[in-house]
Design a protein around this motif. Structure first.
Motif, PDB file in Angstrom:
ATOM      1  N   ALA A   1       0.828  -1.208   0.000  1.00  0.00           N
ATOM      2  CA  ALA A   1       0.000   0.000   0.000  1.00  0.00           C
ATOM      3  C   ALA A   1       0.866   1.265   0.000  1.00  0.00           C
ATOM      4  CB  ALA A   1      -0.951   0.005   1.193  1.00  0.00           C
ATOM      5  N   ALA A   2       1.987   1.225   0.696  1.00  0.00           N
ATOM      6  CA  ALA A   2       2.892   2.384   0.722  1.00  0.00           C
ATOM      7  C   ALA A   2       3.474   2.632  -0.671  1.00  0.00           C
ATOM      8  CB  ALA A   2       4.008   2.164   1.735  1.00  0.00           C
ATOM      9  N   TYR A   3       3.874   1.568  -1.374  1.00  0.00           N
ATOM     10  CA  TYR A   3       4.373   1.737  -2.739  1.00  0.00           C
ATOM     11  C   TYR A   3       3.265   2.262  -3.643  1.00  0.00           C
ATOM     12  CZ  TYR A   3       8.304  -1.165  -1.206  1.00  0.00           C
ATOM     13  OH  TYR A   3       9.394  -1.669  -0.538  1.00  0.00           O
ATOM     14  N   CYS A   4       2.066   1.754  -3.454  1.00  0.00           N
ATOM     15  CA  CYS A   4       0.933   2.184  -4.275  1.00  0.00           C
ATOM     16  C   CYS A   4       0.602   3.663  -4.059  1.00  0.00           C
ATOM     17  CB  CYS A   4      -0.295   1.328  -3.976  1.00  0.00           C
ATOM     18  SG  CYS A   4      -0.114  -0.402  -4.486  1.00  0.00           S
TER      19      CYS A   4
ATOM     20  N   ASP B   1      -6.262   5.767  -3.280  1.00  0.00           N
ATOM     21  CA  ASP B   1      -4.889   5.842  -3.784  1.00  0.00           C
ATOM     22  C   ASP B   1      -4.475   4.543  -4.458  1.00  0.00           C
ATOM     23  OD1 ASP B   1      -4.603   8.411  -2.895  1.00  0.00           O
ATOM     24  OD2 ASP B   1      -3.252   7.930  -1.237  1.00  0.00           O
ATOM     25  N   LEU B   2      -5.319   3.521  -4.423  1.00  0.00           N
ATOM     26  CA  LEU B   2      -5.010   2.224  -5.018  1.00  0.00           C
ATOM     27  C   LEU B   2      -5.608   2.064  -6.416  1.00  0.00           C
ATOM     28  CD1 LEU B   2      -5.646   0.052  -1.832  1.00  0.00           C
ATOM     29  CD2 LEU B   2      -3.458   0.940  -2.667  1.00  0.00           C
ATOM     30  N   THR B   3      -6.356   3.062  -6.878  1.00  0.00           N
ATOM     31  CA  THR B   3      -6.984   2.985  -8.199  1.00  0.00           C
ATOM     32  C   THR B   3      -6.827   4.307  -8.940  1.00  0.00           C
ATOM     33  OG1 THR B   3      -9.143   3.703  -7.381  1.00  0.00           O
ATOM     34  CG2 THR B   3      -8.733   1.326  -7.417  1.00  0.00           C
ATOM     35  N   ALA B   4      -6.818   4.211 -10.266  1.00  0.00           N
ATOM     36  CA  ALA B   4      -6.770   5.405 -11.113  1.00  0.00           C
ATOM     37  C   ALA B   4      -7.390   5.037 -12.459  1.00  0.00           C
ATOM     38  CB  ALA B   4      -5.330   5.889 -11.299  1.00  0.00           C
ATOM     39  N   GLY B   5      -7.832   6.036 -13.185  1.00  0.00           N
ATOM     40  CA  GLY B   5      -8.435   5.753 -14.480  1.00  0.00           C
ATOM     41  C   GLY B   5      -8.260   6.907 -15.449  1.00  0.00           C
TER      42      GLY B   5
ATOM     43  N   LEU C   1      -6.240   1.489 -13.711  1.00  0.00           N
ATOM     44  CA  LEU C   1      -5.087   0.962 -12.988  1.00  0.00           C
ATOM     45  C   LEU C   1      -5.518   0.656 -11.561  1.00  0.00           C
ATOM     46  CD1 LEU C   1      -1.452   2.119 -12.990  1.00  0.00           C
ATOM     47  CD2 LEU C   1      -2.674   2.092 -10.820  1.00  0.00           C
ATOM     48  N   ARG C   2      -5.109  -0.517 -11.069  1.00  0.00           N
ATOM     49  CA  ARG C   2      -5.297  -0.885  -9.665  1.00  0.00           C
ATOM     50  C   ARG C   2      -3.945  -1.327  -9.148  1.00  0.00           C
ATOM     51  NH1 ARG C   2      -9.439  -4.791  -7.953  1.00  0.00           N
ATOM     52  NH2 ARG C   2      -8.295  -6.262  -9.239  1.00  0.00           N
ATOM     53  N   CYS C   3      -3.560  -0.825  -7.996  1.00  0.00           N
ATOM     54  CA  CYS C   3      -2.268  -1.169  -7.406  1.00  0.00           C
ATOM     55  C   CYS C   3      -2.508  -1.950  -6.124  1.00  0.00           C
ATOM     56  CB  CYS C   3      -1.470   0.100  -7.117  1.00  0.00           C
ATOM     57  SG  CYS C   3       0.210  -0.232  -6.530  1.00  0.00           S
ATOM     58  N   GLY C   4      -1.661  -2.977  -5.923  1.00  0.00           N
ATOM     59  CA  GLY C   4      -1.800  -3.798  -4.729  1.00  0.00           C
ATOM     60  C   GLY C   4      -2.742  -4.969  -4.927  1.00  0.00           C
ATOM     61  N   VAL C   5      -2.962  -5.356  -6.185  1.00  0.00           N
ATOM     62  CA  VAL C   5      -3.834  -6.497  -6.464  1.00  0.00           C
ATOM     63  C   VAL C   5      -3.123  -7.793  -6.069  1.00  0.00           C
ATOM     64  CG1 VAL C   5      -5.046  -5.321  -8.350  1.00  0.00           C
ATOM     65  CG2 VAL C   5      -3.045  -6.741  -8.865  1.00  0.00           C
ATOM     66  N   PRO C   6      -3.884  -8.855  -5.829  1.00  0.00           N
ATOM     67  CA  PRO C   6      -3.257 -10.153  -5.549  1.00  0.00           C
ATOM     68  C   PRO C   6      -2.481 -10.654  -6.771  1.00  0.00           C
ATOM     69  CG  PRO C   6      -5.579 -10.177  -4.931  1.00  0.00           C
ATOM     70  CD  PRO C   6      -5.335  -8.913  -5.707  1.00  0.00           C
ATOM     71  N   ARG C   7      -1.545 -11.525  -6.517  1.00  0.00           N
ATOM     72  CA  ARG C   7      -0.753 -12.137  -7.580  1.00  0.00           C
ATOM     73  C   ARG C   7      -1.658 -13.010  -8.443  1.00  0.00           C
ATOM     74  NH1 ARG C   7       1.832 -16.833  -8.651  1.00  0.00           N
ATOM     75  NH2 ARG C   7       3.888 -16.677  -9.607  1.00  0.00           N
ATOM     76  N   PRO C   8      -1.712 -12.769  -9.763  1.00  0.00           N
ATOM     77  CA  PRO C   8      -2.566 -13.589 -10.631  1.00  0.00           C
ATOM     78  C   PRO C   8      -2.071 -15.035 -10.700  1.00  0.00           C
ATOM     79  CG  PRO C   8      -1.937 -11.548 -11.736  1.00  0.00           C
ATOM     80  CD  PRO C   8      -1.106 -11.651 -10.490  1.00  0.00           C
ATOM     81  N   ALA C   9      -2.984 -15.974 -10.667  1.00  0.00           N
ATOM     82  CA  ALA C   9      -2.642 -17.392 -10.762  1.00  0.00           C
ATOM     83  C   ALA C   9      -1.916 -17.701 -12.069  1.00  0.00           C
ATOM     84  CB  ALA C   9      -3.902 -18.247 -10.638  1.00  0.00           C
TER      85      ALA C   9
ATOM     86  N   TYR D   1       1.918  -5.620  -6.896  1.00  0.00           N
ATOM     87  CA  TYR D   1       1.388  -5.934  -8.227  1.00  0.00           C
ATOM     88  C   TYR D   1       0.511  -4.783  -8.702  1.00  0.00           C
ATOM     89  CZ  TYR D   1       3.024 -10.628  -7.303  1.00  0.00           C
ATOM     90  OH  TYR D   1       3.808 -11.708  -7.011  1.00  0.00           O
ATOM     91  N   VAL D   2       0.809  -4.298  -9.901  1.00  0.00           N
ATOM     92  CA  VAL D   2       0.052  -3.212 -10.512  1.00  0.00           C
ATOM     93  C   VAL D   2      -0.684  -3.802 -11.707  1.00  0.00           C
ATOM     94  CG1 VAL D   2       0.173  -0.956 -11.647  1.00  0.00           C
ATOM     95  CG2 VAL D   2       1.786  -1.523  -9.802  1.00  0.00           C
ATOM     96  N   GLU D   3      -1.985  -3.611 -11.732  1.00  0.00           N
ATOM     97  CA  GLU D   3      -2.827  -4.141 -12.803  1.00  0.00           C
ATOM     98  C   GLU D   3      -3.355  -2.983 -13.648  1.00  0.00           C
ATOM     99  OE1 GLU D   3      -6.381  -6.921 -12.023  1.00  0.00           O
ATOM    100  OE2 GLU D   3      -7.229  -4.899 -12.264  1.00  0.00           O
ATOM    101  N   VAL D   4      -3.308  -3.150 -14.965  1.00  0.00           N
ATOM    102  CA  VAL D   4      -3.885  -2.176 -15.887  1.00  0.00           C
ATOM    103  C   VAL D   4      -4.831  -2.923 -16.809  1.00  0.00           C
ATOM    104  CG1 VAL D   4      -3.430  -0.559 -17.778  1.00  0.00           C
ATOM    105  CG2 VAL D   4      -1.903  -0.625 -15.797  1.00  0.00           C
ATOM    106  N   THR D   5      -6.075  -2.479 -16.852  1.00  0.00           N
ATOM    107  CA  THR D   5      -7.024  -3.036 -17.813  1.00  0.00           C
ATOM    108  C   THR D   5      -7.280  -1.983 -18.879  1.00  0.00           C
ATOM    109  OG1 THR D   5      -8.892  -2.333 -16.439  1.00  0.00           O
ATOM    110  CG2 THR D   5      -8.159  -4.607 -16.196  1.00  0.00           C
ATOM    111  N   LEU D   6      -7.340  -2.472 -20.102  1.00  0.00           N
ATOM    112  CA  LEU D   6      -7.585  -1.600 -21.247  1.00  0.00           C
ATOM    113  C   LEU D   6      -8.911  -1.979 -21.879  1.00  0.00           C
ATOM    114  CD1 LEU D   6      -4.044  -1.728 -22.930  1.00  0.00           C
ATOM    115  CD2 LEU D   6      -4.894  -0.088 -21.253  1.00  0.00           C
ATOM    116  N   GLY D   7      -9.618  -0.982 -22.397  1.00  0.00           N
ATOM    117  CA  GLY D   7     -10.880  -1.228 -23.079  1.00  0.00           C
ATOM    118  C   GLY D   7     -10.672  -1.986 -24.377  1.00  0.00           C
ATOM    119  N   THR D   8     -11.754  -2.440 -24.971  1.00  0.00           N
ATOM    120  CA  THR D   8     -11.682  -3.235 -26.198  1.00  0.00           C
ATOM    121  C   THR D   8     -11.006  -2.487 -27.336  1.00  0.00           C
ATOM    122  OG1 THR D   8     -13.916  -2.536 -26.779  1.00  0.00           O
ATOM    123  CG2 THR D   8     -13.682  -4.669 -25.655  1.00  0.00           C
ATOM    124  N   GLU D   9     -11.048  -1.163 -27.301  1.00  0.00           N
ATOM    125  CA  GLU D   9     -10.375  -0.387 -28.351  1.00  0.00           C
ATOM    126  C   GLU D   9      -8.862  -0.590 -28.336  1.00  0.00           C
ATOM    127  OE1 GLU D   9     -11.407   2.695 -25.092  1.00  0.00           O
ATOM    128  OE2 GLU D   9     -12.106   0.747 -25.756  1.00  0.00           O
TER     129      GLU D   9
END
Length: 161
Positions: A46-49, A73-77, A85-93, A130-138
């Motif tokens: 959380a501190a890094y995020c 502070d853990l999300t942005a768009g 963007l979401r920061c501090g997400v769990p490690r993806p399987a 872990y930092v996650e970024v999701t992008l729209g279909t475009e």
């Protein structure tokens, strides 16, 4: 330079976690901001995020910053949910799969996950959060928005190796 590569079977495996996560993005209507699930990281992550949140750009791929709700502070768009963007997400399987696709965007490595009926999801590898970024279909075949996150991630979220 940005390129896609297969992860080597010799790649180091990050800290184990069987947790899966869900991005609950609601559609944007009438100017309302999309809603996302806020991660619940360790205090260290959380501190890094928090540092990353302050370093994020105001525009990405020509889209203005428009953070999702709830405010964190853990999300942005950007672009009313086109890029989240979401920061501090769990490690993806999927990080356990040596055949999973990975992307290098300006020195930051990302796990690539294609999603049905949605744009791609990327999660940093070899970082203390872990930092996650999701992008729209475009952006289904365009990873250039990841370049905007390279410098902020490298400056604020240390390597875990």
């Amino acid at each position: 330079m940005t390129h896609i590569r297969r992860r080597s079977p010799r790649s180091r495996v990050l800290a184990p976690s069987a947790a899966l996560f869900v991005l609950a993005a609601a559609g944007c209507s009438g100017g309302a901001q999309p809603s996302v699930t806020v991660p619940a990281p360790s205090p260290e992550a959380a501190a890094y995020c928090g540092k990353l949140h302050k370093a994020l750009p105001e525009t990405v791929a020509g889209l203005e910053r428009s953070d999702p709700s709830p405010d964190s502070d853990l999300t942005a768009g950007w672009g009313d949910g086109a890029i989240v963007l979401r920061c501090g997400v769990p490690r993806p399987a999927r990080m356990d799969d040596p055949q999973s696709d990975a992307v290098d965007a300006d020195g930051v490595n990302w796990l690539l996950e294609q999603r049905d009926d949605a744009g791609p999801r990327f999660t940093t590898t070899y970082r203390k959060a872990y930092v996650e970024v999701t992008l729209g279909t475009e952006y289904a075949h365009d990873i250039t928005p990841l370049s905007a996150f390279a410098v902020p991630v490298r400056k604020t979220v240390p390597d875990s190796l």
